[in-house]
Design an enzyme around this catalytic site. Structure first.
Site, PDB file in Angstrom:
ATOM      1  N   GLN A 192       0.838  -1.193   0.000  1.00 60.68           N
ATOM      2  CA  GLN A 192       0.000   0.000   0.000  1.00 60.68           C
ATOM      3  C   GLN A 192       0.875   1.246   0.000  1.00 60.68           C
ATOM      4  O   GLN A 192       1.943   1.280   0.613  1.00 60.68           O
ATOM      5  CB  GLN A 192      -0.915   0.007   1.231  1.00 60.68           C
ATOM      6  CG  GLN A 192      -1.808   1.229   1.361  1.00 60.68           C
ATOM      7  CD  GLN A 192      -1.162   2.376   2.135  1.00 60.68           C
ATOM      8  OE1 GLN A 192      -0.145   2.190   2.799  1.00 60.68           O
ATOM      9  NE2 GLN A 192      -1.723   3.575   2.035  1.00 60.68           N
ATOM     10  N   SER A 227     -14.062   1.507   0.478  1.00 64.26           N
ATOM     11  CA  SER A 227     -13.569   1.681   1.835  1.00 64.26           C
ATOM     12  C   SER A 227     -13.830   3.091   2.325  1.00 64.26           C
ATOM     13  O   SER A 227     -13.764   4.053   1.562  1.00 64.26           O
ATOM     14  CB  SER A 227     -12.057   1.404   1.879  1.00 64.26           C
ATOM     15  OG  SER A 227     -11.504   1.762   3.129  1.00 64.26           O
ATOM     16  N   HIS A 241     -12.034   4.085   5.066  1.00 64.61           N
ATOM     17  CA  HIS A 241     -10.839   4.291   5.903  1.00 64.61           C
ATOM     18  C   HIS A 241     -11.144   4.007   7.379  1.00 64.61           C
ATOM     19  O   HIS A 241     -10.647   4.690   8.277  1.00 64.61           O
ATOM     20  CB  HIS A 241     -10.319   5.718   5.739  1.00 64.61           C
ATOM     21  CG  HIS A 241      -8.827   5.837   5.848  1.00 64.61           C
ATOM     22  ND1 HIS A 241      -8.008   5.958   4.759  1.00 64.61           N
ATOM     23  CD2 HIS A 241      -8.006   5.835   6.920  1.00 64.61           C
ATOM     24  CE1 HIS A 241      -6.750   6.046   5.153  1.00 64.61           C
ATOM     25  NE2 HIS A 241      -6.715   5.973   6.466  1.00 64.61           N
ATOM     26  N   ARG A 265     -12.344   6.817   9.752  1.00 67.01           N
ATOM     27  CA  ARG A 265     -11.348   7.720  10.336  1.00 67.01           C
ATOM     28  C   ARG A 265     -11.068   8.948   9.478  1.00 67.01           C
ATOM     29  O   ARG A 265     -10.233   9.767   9.834  1.00 67.01           O
ATOM     30  CB  ARG A 265     -10.041   6.953  10.581  1.00 67.01           C
ATOM     31  CG  ARG A 265     -10.206   5.806  11.569  1.00 67.01           C
ATOM     32  CD  ARG A 265      -9.018   4.865  11.534  1.00 67.01           C
ATOM     33  NE  ARG A 265      -7.860   5.403  12.213  1.00 67.01           N
ATOM     34  CZ  ARG A 265      -7.585   5.219  13.501  1.00 67.01           C
ATOM     35  NH1 ARG A 265      -8.427   4.543  14.263  1.00 67.01           N
ATOM     36  NH2 ARG A 265      -6.491   5.704  14.030  1.00 67.01           N
ATOM     37  N   GLY A 313     -14.400  -2.701   5.966  1.00 67.52           N
ATOM     38  CA  GLY A 313     -15.187  -1.857   6.853  1.00 67.52           C
ATOM     39  C   GLY A 313     -16.360  -2.559   7.502  1.00 67.52           C
ATOM     40  O   GLY A 313     -17.330  -2.903   6.823  1.00 67.52           O
ATOM     41  N   GLY A 314     -16.260  -2.803   8.808  1.00 64.74           N
ATOM     42  CA  GLY A 314     -17.389  -3.313   9.574  1.00 64.74           C
ATOM     43  C   GLY A 314     -17.567  -4.813   9.579  1.00 64.74           C
ATOM     44  O   GLY A 314     -18.529  -5.323  10.172  1.00 64.74           O
ATOM     45  N   GLY A 374      -9.177  -5.165   9.084  1.00 58.54           N
ATOM     46  CA  GLY A 374      -8.073  -4.475   9.742  1.00 58.54           C
ATOM     47  C   GLY A 374      -8.085  -4.675  11.239  1.00 58.54           C
ATOM     48  O   GLY A 374      -7.244  -5.380  11.793  1.00 58.54           O
TER      49      GLY A 374
END
Length: 348
Positions: A137, A268, A270, A273, A303-304, A325
């Site tokens: 990344q 996404s 993030h 954030r 996400g989630g 993550g």
């Protein structure tokens, strides 16, 4: 260090919090991991979105030989779940993100290495199995030499893709107190050796010493630059690696990204954030999938995601794979077995 069995992400989270709150510094890291911007609308909505979608079961179609195997950018993987790029592994595990890379490799999954992690791409590559599938990344840094460093090291060590994060033009935390807590933690523990230039000058990253300066205005000007479509075109020109654009949430952006010849999109927010009030990734997913239908672009989501049902819902809405993550961090904190038990979602 011993290993731990865990029955669910929720149980791993509970154990991780219990362990980390016993140590003041680790508990600060725990709080940092769960920071979100604004009123936390997008952060919370990323979870609740899954309860808004319902399965429509097709009866009498079950088969005993269903496989979780698939391919990502042509590479075979054992399951459609990978490790998202996060910078916190080195805060909570002595082996840092390498423990996630080794575990994901054993599980036959992809690991995305965050360029801001406390490990050089060189050292990460020597600490993980060669047969693993790793993506690198990067941000589109103000000083293009930083971006080029990530690209060339990714090429050198056999990374299979370059993930370009495009959703960070401003500071991710708009609450002054939240910003202060974040800067204290990062300034004390994160040295980010892959970022070699600041204010036009080469950094001495060999000392492995973090600096509040890096996470102050100087560093933020480098990382949170105002990149545009020309910057993305420039990145595409620098490498033959497949490019995956991370941070797309609208059909309009997806269609424009497609024109640049990218290979993948990660829907996404993030982790809630950055800009608060944007759609939950799961809600944005169908529009992005439809926008690039008929192309060769693969669409992923993060996400989630906390259960096997969450994974299946994302796949049913068009994602080829999902990335996680915070759950991976919980696993590292409680030292789950290196086959990454959090990949073995219940009933998935």
């Amino acid at each position: 260090m011993g290993t731990t069995n865990a029955g669910s992400i929720a149980e791993m989270k509970r154990r991780a919090k219990d362990k980390m709150q016993r140590n003041e510094k680790l508990f600060q890291v725990w709080n940092y991991i769960h920071l979100a911007s604004g009123d936390r609308q997008t952060y919370c909505d990323s979870f609740s979105a899954f309860s808004r979608w319902r399965f429509q079961p097709r009866i009498l179609t079950a088969r005993p030989d269903v496989s979780r195997r698939t391919t990502l950018l042509g590479q075979p993987v054992s399951c459609p779940i990978g490790i998202a790029p996060v910078i916190h592994f080195s805060f909570i595990h002595p082996d840092g993100v390498a423990v996630a890379g080794r575990g994901a490799c054993r599980a036959g999954a992809v690991t995305i290495l965050d360029c801001l992690e406390n490990i050089t791409i060189d050292d990460f590559s020597t600490a993980v199995p060669k047969e693993g599938i790793y993506w690198a990344q990067t941000y589109m840094f103000k000083d293009k030499r930083n971006t080029m460093n990530v690209i060339r090291k990714a090429e050198k060590y056999g990374f299979k893709a370059l993930v370009v994060t495009v959703d960070s033009p401003v500071h991710e935390m708009d609450n002054p107190e939240v910003c202060r807590r974040q800067d204290e933690i990062l300034g004390a523990q994160a040295w980010c050796p892959n970022i070699q230039f600041l204010e036009g000058q080469r950094r001495d990253v060999s000392k492995k010493i973090s600096s509040p300066i890096f996470w102050g205005d100087v560093g933020k000007r480098e990382m949170l630059c105002f990149a545009d479509w020309e910057n993305l075109a420039w990145v595409k020109q620098q490498t033959k690696l497949p490019i995956v654009v991370k941070g797309v949430l609208t059909a309009e952006s997806a269609k424009r990204v497609a024109k640049f010849g990218v290979s993948g999109i990660i829907v996404s927010a993030h982790g809630g954030r950055n800009l608060d009030g944007v759609p939950a990734p799961l809600d944005a997913l169908p529009d992005v999938v439809n926008a690039v239908r008929g192309t060769n672009i693969e669409v992923y989501m993060d996400g989630g995601i906390r259960t096997g049902n969450d994974v299946v819902k994302a796949l049913a809405l068009g994602a080829r794979a999902v990335f996680i993550g915070r759950p991976a961090l919980y696993g590292a904190a409680v030292n789950v077995r290196e086959k990454m038990e959090f990949m073995k979602f219940s009933r998935f």
